[in-house]
Write a protein that holds these residues in place. Sequence first.
Motif, PDB file in Angstrom:
ATOM      1  N   LEU A  82       1.916 -33.458  -0.576  1.00  0.00           N
ATOM      2  CA  LEU A  82       2.336 -32.781   0.652  1.00  0.00           C
ATOM      3  C   LEU A  82       1.534 -31.523   0.975  1.00  0.00           C
ATOM      4  CD1 LEU A  82       6.199 -33.282   0.440  1.00  0.00           C
ATOM      5  CD2 LEU A  82       4.521 -34.623   1.701  1.00  0.00           C
ATOM      6  N   GLY A  83       0.943 -30.875  -0.045  1.00  0.00           N
ATOM      7  CA  GLY A  83       0.177 -29.656   0.216  1.00  0.00           C
ATOM      8  C   GLY A  83      -1.158 -29.970   0.876  1.00  0.00           C
ATOM      9  N   SER A  84      -1.771 -28.907   1.427  1.00  0.00           N
ATOM     10  CA  SER A  84      -2.992 -29.114   2.215  1.00  0.00           C
ATOM     11  C   SER A  84      -4.269 -28.962   1.383  1.00  0.00           C
ATOM     12  CB  SER A  84      -3.005 -28.105   3.358  1.00  0.00           C
ATOM     13  OG  SER A  84      -4.201 -28.222   4.067  1.00  0.00           O
ATOM     14  N   PHE A  85      -5.258 -29.802   1.691  1.00  0.00           N
ATOM     15  CA  PHE A  85      -6.587 -29.704   1.084  1.00  0.00           C
ATOM     16  C   PHE A  85      -7.582 -29.084   2.066  1.00  0.00           C
ATOM     17  CE2 PHE A  85      -4.469 -32.646  -1.634  1.00  0.00           C
ATOM     18  CZ  PHE A  85      -5.034 -32.470  -2.884  1.00  0.00           C
ATOM     19  N   GLU A  86      -7.074 -28.639   3.207  1.00  0.00           N
ATOM     20  CA  GLU A  86      -7.935 -28.066   4.246  1.00  0.00           C
ATOM     21  C   GLU A  86      -8.422 -26.690   3.839  1.00  0.00           C
ATOM     22  OE1 GLU A  86      -6.609 -27.432   8.476  1.00  0.00           O
ATOM     23  OE2 GLU A  86      -5.661 -29.353   7.983  1.00  0.00           O
ATOM     24  N   LYS A  87      -9.675 -26.399   4.150  1.00  0.00           N
ATOM     25  CA  LYS A  87     -10.233 -25.078   3.830  1.00  0.00           C
ATOM     26  C   LYS A  87      -9.340 -23.985   4.426  1.00  0.00           C
ATOM     27  CE  LYS A  87     -14.825 -23.387   3.357  1.00  0.00           C
ATOM     28  NZ  LYS A  87     -15.586 -23.515   2.295  1.00  0.00           N
ATOM     29  N   GLY A  88      -9.081 -22.943   3.645  1.00  0.00           N
ATOM     30  CA  GLY A  88      -8.223 -21.862   4.150  1.00  0.00           C
ATOM     31  C   GLY A  88      -6.765 -22.054   3.767  1.00  0.00           C
ATOM     32  N   LYS A  89      -6.371 -23.313   3.543  1.00  0.00           N
ATOM     33  CA  LYS A  89      -4.972 -23.567   3.163  1.00  0.00           C
ATOM     34  C   LYS A  89      -4.872 -24.132   1.750  1.00  0.00           C
ATOM     35  CE  LYS A  89      -3.435 -24.800   7.829  1.00  0.00           C
ATOM     36  NZ  LYS A  89      -3.142 -25.979   8.642  1.00  0.00           N
ATOM     37  N   ASN A  90      -6.035 -24.246   1.090  1.00  0.00           N
ATOM     38  CA  ASN A  90      -6.038 -24.985  -0.179  1.00  0.00           C
ATOM     39  C   ASN A  90      -6.247 -24.091  -1.398  1.00  0.00           C
ATOM     40  OD1 ASN A  90      -8.677 -24.384   0.439  1.00  0.00           O
ATOM     41  ND2 ASN A  90      -9.509 -26.293  -0.378  1.00  0.00           N
ATOM     42  N   VAL A  91      -6.024 -22.769  -1.251  1.00  0.00           N
ATOM     43  CA  VAL A  91      -6.294 -21.863  -2.359  1.00  0.00           C
ATOM     44  C   VAL A  91      -5.021 -21.158  -2.796  1.00  0.00           C
ATOM     45  CG1 VAL A  91      -7.584 -19.807  -3.070  1.00  0.00           C
ATOM     46  CG2 VAL A  91      -8.652 -21.481  -1.549  1.00  0.00           C
ATOM     47  N   PHE A  92      -4.812 -21.094  -4.107  1.00  0.00           N
ATOM     48  CA  PHE A  92      -3.760 -20.239  -4.640  1.00  0.00           C
ATOM     49  C   PHE A  92      -4.448 -19.183  -5.495  1.00  0.00           C
ATOM     50  CE2 PHE A  92      -0.735 -18.735  -7.733  1.00  0.00           C
ATOM     51  CZ  PHE A  92       0.379 -18.477  -6.952  1.00  0.00           C
ATOM     52  N   GLY A 130       8.295 -35.819  -7.615  1.00  0.00           N
ATOM     53  CA  GLY A 130       9.144 -35.182  -6.601  1.00  0.00           C
ATOM     54  C   GLY A 130       8.875 -35.766  -5.234  1.00  0.00           C
ATOM     55  N   SER A 131       9.965 -36.132  -4.546  1.00  0.00           N
ATOM     56  CA  SER A 131       9.828 -36.682  -3.202  1.00  0.00           C
ATOM     57  C   SER A 131       9.327 -35.613  -2.235  1.00  0.00           C
ATOM     58  CB  SER A 131      11.188 -37.178  -2.712  1.00  0.00           C
ATOM     59  OG  SER A 131      12.075 -36.069  -2.570  1.00  0.00           O
ATOM     60  N   GLY A 132       9.540 -34.337  -2.617  1.00  0.00           N
ATOM     61  CA  GLY A 132       9.119 -33.247  -1.752  1.00  0.00           C
ATOM     62  C   GLY A 132      10.249 -32.645  -0.951  1.00  0.00           C
ATOM     63  N   ILE A 151      -0.499 -25.821 -10.431  1.00  0.00           N
ATOM     64  CA  ILE A 151      -0.014 -25.516  -9.078  1.00  0.00           C
ATOM     65  C   ILE A 151       0.958 -26.589  -8.589  1.00  0.00           C
ATOM     66  CG2 ILE A 151      -0.715 -25.082  -6.674  1.00  0.00           C
ATOM     67  CD1 ILE A 151      -1.507 -22.853  -8.691  1.00  0.00           C
ATOM     68  N   THR A 152       2.043 -26.122  -7.978  1.00  0.00           N
ATOM     69  CA  THR A 152       3.126 -26.950  -7.462  1.00  0.00           C
ATOM     70  C   THR A 152       3.205 -26.716  -5.961  1.00  0.00           C
ATOM     71  OG1 THR A 152       4.453 -27.082  -9.483  1.00  0.00           O
ATOM     72  CG2 THR A 152       5.686 -26.910  -7.448  1.00  0.00           C
ATOM     73  N   TYR A 153       3.811 -27.652  -5.255  1.00  0.00           N
ATOM     74  CA  TYR A 153       4.042 -27.442  -3.817  1.00  0.00           C
ATOM     75  C   TYR A 153       5.517 -27.116  -3.625  1.00  0.00           C
ATOM     76  CZ  TYR A 153       4.238 -28.334   1.197  1.00  0.00           C
ATOM     77  OH  TYR A 153       4.433 -28.209   2.544  1.00  0.00           O
ATOM     78  N   PHE A 154       5.817 -25.981  -2.967  1.00  0.00           N
ATOM     79  CA  PHE A 154       7.208 -25.558  -2.738  1.00  0.00           C
ATOM     80  C   PHE A 154       7.566 -25.838  -1.281  1.00  0.00           C
ATOM     81  CE2 PHE A 154      10.463 -22.060  -2.142  1.00  0.00           C
ATOM     82  CZ  PHE A 154      11.427 -22.619  -2.966  1.00  0.00           C
ATOM     83  N   SER A 155       8.382 -26.853  -1.051  1.00  0.00           N
ATOM     84  CA  SER A 155       8.650 -27.325   0.317  1.00  0.00           C
ATOM     85  C   SER A 155       9.335 -26.304   1.232  1.00  0.00           C
ATOM     86  CB  SER A 155       9.464 -28.605   0.290  1.00  0.00           C
ATOM     87  OG  SER A 155       8.796 -29.574  -0.464  1.00  0.00           O
ATOM     88  N   PRO A 156      10.384 -25.574   0.755  1.00  0.00           N
ATOM     89  CA  PRO A 156      11.051 -24.653   1.689  1.00  0.00           C
ATOM     90  C   PRO A 156      10.074 -23.666   2.340  1.00  0.00           C
ATOM     91  CG  PRO A 156      12.349 -24.856  -0.318  1.00  0.00           C
ATOM     92  CD  PRO A 156      11.058 -25.594  -0.550  1.00  0.00           C
ATOM     93  N   ALA A 157       8.988 -23.315   1.644  1.00  0.00           N
ATOM     94  CA  ALA A 157       8.020 -22.379   2.232  1.00  0.00           C
ATOM     95  C   ALA A 157       6.769 -23.100   2.729  1.00  0.00           C
ATOM     96  CB  ALA A 157       7.631 -21.333   1.197  1.00  0.00           C
TER      97      ALA A 157
END
Length: 419
Positions: A82-92, A130-132, A151-157
């Motif tokens: 569900l998380g993004s691989f797009e440049k600018g959105k793919n960094v933690f 996780g279904s997400g 790294i995990t994806y946190f859906s509420p945020a």
Amino acid sequence: MRIIKKIRPSTIIIILIASCIFLLTRCIGDSGNSEEKATARDEFKKYTGSKVCASCHKDIYDKHILTEHYLTLAPPTEKNILGSFEKGKNVFAFDDVTNITMEKRDSGFFQVEYNNGNEIRKGRFDMVVGSGRKGQSYLTWVNNRLVQLPITYFSPAAQWSNSPGYPPNKIVFNRPITSRCLECHSTYFEKISDPAIELEQFDHHKIIYAVDCEKCHGPGAMHVDFQSKNPGIKEAKFIVNPRKLTREQVLDLCTLCHGGGQLAKIKPSFQFHAGDSLSKYFIRNKAALNASNIDVHGNQMGLLSLSKCFIMSNMTCINCHNTHQNENGKVALFSQRCMTCHTEGHVKLCKMTAEIGPAITQNCIDCHMPKQPSHAVSVFLQGSPAPTPALMRTHFIKIYPEETKKVLAYLKGPIKKKL
Ligand code: HEC
Ligand code: HEC
Ligand code: HEC
Ligand code: HEC
Ligand code: HEC
Ligand code: HEC
Ligand code: HEC
């Protein structure tokens, strides 16, 4: 964004339980090692996977693949991460120089650690857990072991975040995934390591992903074989229908995964089949339970068992849940199920029935099973001084005066709304 987790008493209990499990599995290993390995080898052959069931139960299969049970563990695809691989959105970023970047490369999807722009190490997304609904974690194979990616994806945020329970300023690439984690998120994994080896190893090819048909109905190969060879016979012999089980058996099936951390494993529970008794696999520490220490995450059974509805009837989870269907958020539908018992002349009606009027039939849930913050699933978002918890429905069904005030204020507010 940082996920910060204090060591809480429950964590200590989990660690204690984990060490007991380790010791106990060693004991089991010493006594019945070869026998157990033989059982494990035969076990996988008993399963068929849900695609086979679809040939005769297509209607159920088509709905099942939309449920969170079915979506809870899968190989990665562009769509199910569900998380993004797009440049600018793919960094933690951990600090100014260290970060993890989510990258799509020729050989798959990766979490790549960079320091000052230099690649340090990486891990491939090999499984999505996780279904997400609340979030997703990702696993990677290291030879025959599975470890969780940092790294995990946190859906509420709707953001990438540091995996729950991980230190906020340290990158961890090697947290082992145990069979206990897989037992709750899959139907079958074949363990190939000796019970005495602490870091468990699994067969890459003998996996039934997610909570599939055969988790709730038992392995299906014999049923499929029998019904295929005997198309004239309209009665099943070799498959479990939970509807025909005792109350205890149905509850044990759901509690296997919805019973929280009070279960200490004494036997490999991938051998648990629908209809079995949980006490053969776990020691239940019921004394440790009370309303103040049960988290809304992961222990629906613990909370439900405190409720009058449960204590004073033969209720099980399937009075309210049709597990073949994704019924998320269908509050009116769930309220209909409350009213299968709470009807005139049967079980007590709501004392608020007259005050609320006909709208009451649309929503028993917000007043009696309100959403509550989970302590276990709680993360710090960037720039926020307080942790953000995931909200979940409590299964402690009772009277919540504060929630009632909120719902009534909403109902009778300036713009009168429908429940
Ligand atoms: C070759 C056709 C066929 C296949 C494949 C098949 N089933 Fe069935 N199943 C039947 C028939 C026939 C019945 C009996 C009639 C009915 O209850 O629908 C049945 C009944 C059932 C029942 C109800 C049993 C009861 O006692 O009420 C369950 C549960 C079930 N099947 C699950 C499964 C699962 C899970 C799979 C996949 C592992 C599967 N079936 C694959 C034909 C099949
Ligand atoms: C093998 C473990 C396992 C068993 C057995 C199991 N569940 Fe679950 N259940 C899960 C997991 C894991 C999730 C969360 C899936 C996700 O969102 O990734 C879940 C989610 C759910 C949900 C919320 C999502 C939805 O689809 O509405 C309900 C309700 C539910 N389970 C009910 C039940 C009931 C009732 C039973 C017993 C008949 C049961 N479960 C048996 C593991 C299990
Ligand atoms: C005792 C069973 C159990 C164990 C062990 C367990 N989980 Fe879960 N997990 C659940 C259930 C049940 C849910 C969903 C319902 C809930 O939150 O109460 C869930 C939810 C999740 C979710 C959120 C899914 C979503 O979007 O709703 C993730 C991610 C997750 N688990 C990952 C893991 C990982 C990784 C491990 C092992 C390190 C693990 N879980 C161990 C039972 C378990
Ligand atoms: C989370 C547990 C769970 C999963 C996963 C699950 N079932 Fe069921 N199934 C049940 C329960 C509980 C019942 C009894 C429902 C009832 O009668 O209220 C049931 C009943 C059935 C029946 C009996 C007839 C009917 O319609 O009630 C069949 C057939 C069946 N399931 C097939 C399947 C197949 C095929 C799959 C996968 C595609 C599947 N189930 C997945 C829990 C599950
Ligand atoms: C299987 C039957 C059954 C179902 C389904 C059921 N209940 Fe109950 N419920 C009962 C019984 C029995 C009692 C105890 C009544 C008494 O005190 O005589 C009860 C008690 C209650 C109470 C009083 C609790 C207290 O602590 O005083 C509330 C509130 C309640 N139910 C709400 C609900 C809601 C909301 C639902 C649906 C989400 C629901 N019930 C579904 C059987 C059921
Ligand atoms: C009296 C009715 C009732 C019973 C019995 C019941 N549930 Fe639920 N459950 C609900 C309602 C209502 C919701 C909220 C549904 C929604 O808003 O999507 C819910 C939600 C859930 C969720 C999702 C929680 C979340 O907020 O993400 C899980 C998991 C779940 N139930 C599991 C179980 C299990 C396991 C049992 C048996 C131990 C059980 N339930 C028994 C009514 C019930
Ligand atoms: C606006 C909030 C609200 C809604 C909606 C609501 N209730 Fe209640 N309910 C309450 C409150 C508050 C009480 C306690 C009233 C009192 O003690 O005077 C209560 C009491 C009850 C009781 C205990 C009755 C007794 O005699 O002890 C039951 C059972 C119950 N509700 C069931 C339901 C069911 C079933 C629904 C849906 C059809 C429902 N409630 C909808 C707020 C609500």
